[in-house]
Design a protein around this motif. Structure first.
Motif, mmCIF file in Angstrom:
data_model
loop_
_atom_site.group_PDB
_atom_site.id
_atom_site.type_symbol
_atom_site.label_atom_id
_atom_site.label_comp_id
_atom_site.label_asym_id
_atom_site.label_seq_id
_atom_site.Cartn_x
_atom_site.Cartn_y
_atom_site.Cartn_z
ATOM 1 N N HIS A 168 42.716 44.583 27.658
ATOM 2 C CA HIS A 168 41.492 45.247 28.441
ATOM 3 C C HIS A 168 42.257 46.740 29.038
ATOM 4 C CE1 HIS A 168 39.072 41.930 29.945
ATOM 5 N NE2 HIS A 168 40.392 41.004 29.461
ATOM 6 N N LYS A 169 41.280 47.547 29.782
ATOM 7 C CA LYS A 169 41.698 48.883 30.586
ATOM 8 C C LYS A 169 41.516 48.558 31.696
ATOM 9 C CE LYS A 169 38.108 51.806 27.642
ATOM 10 N NZ LYS A 169 36.504 52.064 27.572
ATOM 11 N N PRO A 170 43.020 48.868 32.577
ATOM 12 C CA PRO A 170 43.452 49.156 33.752
ATOM 13 C C PRO A 170 41.874 48.527 34.790
ATOM 14 C CG PRO A 170 44.289 50.863 32.591
ATOM 15 C CD PRO A 170 43.524 50.433 31.383
ATOM 16 N N SER A 171 40.793 49.399 34.569
ATOM 17 C CA SER A 171 39.765 48.865 35.518
ATOM 18 C C SER A 171 39.358 47.644 34.933
ATOM 19 C CB SER A 171 38.682 50.484 35.878
ATOM 20 O OG SER A 171 38.286 49.976 33.676
ATOM 21 N N GLN A 172 39.363 47.234 33.917
ATOM 22 C CA GLN A 172 38.885 45.572 33.906
ATOM 23 C C GLN A 172 39.658 44.939 35.077
ATOM 24 O OE1 GLN A 172 38.823 45.800 30.049
ATOM 25 N NE2 GLN A 172 36.743 46.849 29.568
ATOM 26 N N VAL A 173 41.444 45.223 34.085
ATOM 27 C CA VAL A 173 42.557 44.166 35.137
ATOM 28 C C VAL A 173 42.337 43.969 36.698
ATOM 29 C CG1 VAL A 173 45.290 44.232 35.460
ATOM 30 C CG2 VAL A 173 43.987 44.141 32.978
ATOM 31 N N TYR A 174 42.582 45.268 36.557
ATOM 32 C CA TYR A 174 42.103 45.335 38.109
ATOM 33 C C TYR A 174 41.606 44.374 39.151
ATOM 34 C CZ TYR A 174 46.276 48.966 37.155
ATOM 35 O OH TYR A 174 46.948 49.547 37.306
ATOM 36 N N ALA A 175 39.811 45.267 38.581
ATOM 37 C CA ALA A 175 38.572 44.223 38.709
ATOM 38 C C ALA A 175 38.778 43.142 39.015
ATOM 39 C CB ALA A 175 37.726 45.033 38.683
ATOM 40 N N GLY A 176 38.990 42.605 37.627
ATOM 41 C CA GLY A 176 39.495 41.077 38.030
ATOM 42 C C GLY A 176 40.119 40.516 38.824
ATOM 43 N N PHE A 177 41.564 40.945 39.270
ATOM 44 C CA PHE A 177 42.017 40.719 40.439
ATOM 45 C C PHE A 177 41.664 40.154 41.739
ATOM 46 C CE2 PHE A 177 45.893 40.573 43.135
ATOM 47 C CZ PHE A 177 46.475 39.615 43.117
ATOM 48 N N VAL A 178 41.022 41.882 41.581
ATOM 49 C CA VAL A 178 40.715 41.478 43.282
ATOM 50 C C VAL A 178 39.833 40.899 43.286
ATOM 51 C CG1 VAL A 178 39.221 43.347 44.534
ATOM 52 C CG2 VAL A 178 41.032 44.542 43.689
ATOM 53 N N ALA A 179 38.241 40.868 42.643
ATOM 54 C CA ALA A 179 37.086 39.851 42.816
ATOM 55 C C ALA A 179 37.508 38.403 42.299
ATOM 56 C CB ALA A 179 36.624 40.433 41.788
ATOM 57 N N GLY A 180 38.722 38.337 41.575
ATOM 58 C CA GLY A 180 38.960 36.374 41.922
ATOM 59 C C GLY A 180 39.517 36.897 43.170
ATOM 60 N N CYS A 181 40.390 37.164 43.958
ATOM 61 C CA CYS A 181 40.813 36.909 45.059
ATOM 62 C C CYS A 181 39.756 37.026 46.623
ATOM 63 C CB CYS A 181 42.580 37.793 45.409
ATOM 64 S SG CYS A 181 43.504 38.005 46.590
ATOM 65 N N VAL A 182 39.078 37.887 45.919
ATOM 66 C CA VAL A 182 38.196 38.022 47.658
ATOM 67 C C VAL A 182 36.755 37.166 47.422
ATOM 68 C CG1 VAL A 182 36.414 39.704 48.105
ATOM 69 C CG2 VAL A 182 39.310 40.959 47.998
ATOM 70 N N LEU A 183 37.145 37.565 46.519
ATOM 71 C CA LEU A 183 35.501 35.645 46.148
ATOM 72 C C LEU A 183 36.132 34.683 46.587
ATOM 73 C CD1 LEU A 183 33.762 36.691 43.284
ATOM 74 C CD2 LEU A 183 32.754 36.734 44.861
ATOM 75 N N THR A 184 37.418 34.306 46.085
ATOM 76 C CA THR A 184 37.848 32.617 46.493
ATOM 77 C C THR A 184 38.241 33.267 48.033
ATOM 78 O OG1 THR A 184 38.040 32.736 43.994
ATOM 79 C CG2 THR A 184 39.953 31.235 45.719
ATOM 80 N N LEU A 185 39.175 33.845 48.732
ATOM 81 C CA LEU A 185 39.303 33.891 49.982
ATOM 82 C C LEU A 185 38.045 33.524 50.785
ATOM 83 C CD1 LEU A 185 41.644 34.606 52.069
ATOM 84 C CD2 LEU A 185 41.231 36.366 52.147
ATOM 85 N N LEU A 186 37.355 34.505 50.358
ATOM 86 C CA LEU A 186 35.861 34.184 51.079
ATOM 87 C C LEU A 186 35.553 33.379 50.984
ATOM 88 C CD1 LEU A 186 34.221 37.622 50.650
ATOM 89 C CD2 LEU A 186 35.648 37.409 52.857
ATOM 90 N N PHE A 187 35.710 32.612 49.686
ATOM 91 C CA PHE A 187 34.672 31.016 49.713
ATOM 92 C C PHE A 187 35.518 30.049 50.708
ATOM 93 C CE2 PHE A 187 34.158 27.409 48.149
ATOM 94 C CZ PHE A 187 33.015 26.584 47.793
ATOM 95 N N PHE A 188 36.554 29.840 50.593
ATOM 96 C CA PHE A 188 37.501 29.041 51.698
ATOM 97 C C PHE A 188 37.096 29.944 53.225
ATOM 98 C CE2 PHE A 188 39.192 27.651 47.847
ATOM 99 C CZ PHE A 188 39.266 26.487 47.664
ATOM 100 N N LEU A 189 36.960 30.772 53.606
ATOM 101 C CA LEU A 189 37.729 31.196 55.385
ATOM 102 C C LEU A 189 35.676 31.175 55.937
ATOM 103 C CD1 LEU A 189 39.148 34.131 55.276
ATOM 104 C CD2 LEU A 189 39.856 31.939 55.491
ATOM 105 N N PHE A 190 34.682 30.716 54.466
ATOM 106 C CA PHE A 190 33.739 31.266 55.041
ATOM 107 C C PHE A 190 32.511 29.880 54.830
ATOM 108 C CE2 PHE A 190 34.843 35.511 55.505
ATOM 109 C CZ PHE A 190 34.773 35.185 56.844
#
Length: 201
Positions: free
Chosen positions: A179-201
């Motif tokens: 992967h390129k750095p952008s693909q790695v960073y985007a994967g982590f942020v997307a996974g973290c934010v989506l899951t956190l928001l799902f469990f909070l709301f």
């Protein structure tokens, strides 16, 4: 980091394993879920391992034999869509089984969050090669943040550990040229934010 270590890390924290890790973590976290009967926890773990690990692996083998994917690494982003969709099917079966069992609702939501991550991965993969490994570990990180926020258990030590793992895993994916750095960073942020928001709301 050596290529061998990068491959080991990529294998240990493969996306197929993250859902199983989430269940193991909460079962042994010291939360009220820890006190579920051992027989119930064993049945749940067997169902989760079968549907989120074994069946997806078998599916990849079949897809490769049919020529629908060239390698197990699935290097082209659009080639990932069919395997991701097929992987989501046993997730829905797991969701159905857990919904029928008298288990804490958070266990059902773990599977639901996994389905959301798979859906996002499939959609994004049509245009771009986002890191599935970092989506997975990001999802686990978001889950731990949600557990800490909701006071399910003391998740801070686990959060620190998973950040270390995420950094090492990102380095491993970059080291192997997957992967390129952008693909790695985007994967982590997307996974973290989506899951956190799902469990909070």
């Amino acid at each position: 980091m050596t290529s061998r270590l990068a491959n080991v890390l990529s294998g240990i924290f493969h996306p197929f394993l993250i859902t199983l890790y989430s269940f193991l973590l909460i079962f042994f976290s010291g939360s009220y879920i820890t006190f579920l009967p051992s027989s119930i926890k064993l049945i749940i773990l067997m169902v989760v391992a079968l549907n989120t690990l074994l069946i997806p692996v078998i599916s990849l083998v079949i897809l490769k034999r049919l020529g629908l994917i060239k390698t197990f690494y699935i290097e082209k982003h659009r080639e990932r869509i069919v395997p991701i969709v097929i992987t989501s099917i046993p997730y829905f079966f797991t969701l159905y089984l857990l919904a029928k069992l008298p288990v804490p609702h958070i266990l059902v939501r773990i599977i639901e969050s996994g389905i959301i991550i798979l859906f996002v991965a499939a959609v994004v993969s049509y245009w771009w090669k986002i890191s599935l490994h970092l989506l997975g570990i990001g999802g686990l990180t978001g889950f731990l943040f949600a557990c800490s926020y909701n006071n399910y258990f003391s998740a801070i030590p686990f959060i620190a550990l998973v950040f270390l793992v995420a950094g090492s895993l990102a380095s491993a994916r970059l080291k192997n040229g997957d992967h390129k750095p952008s693909q790695v960073y985007a994967g982590f942020v997307a996974g973290c934010v989506l899951t956190l928001l799902f469990f909070l709301f």
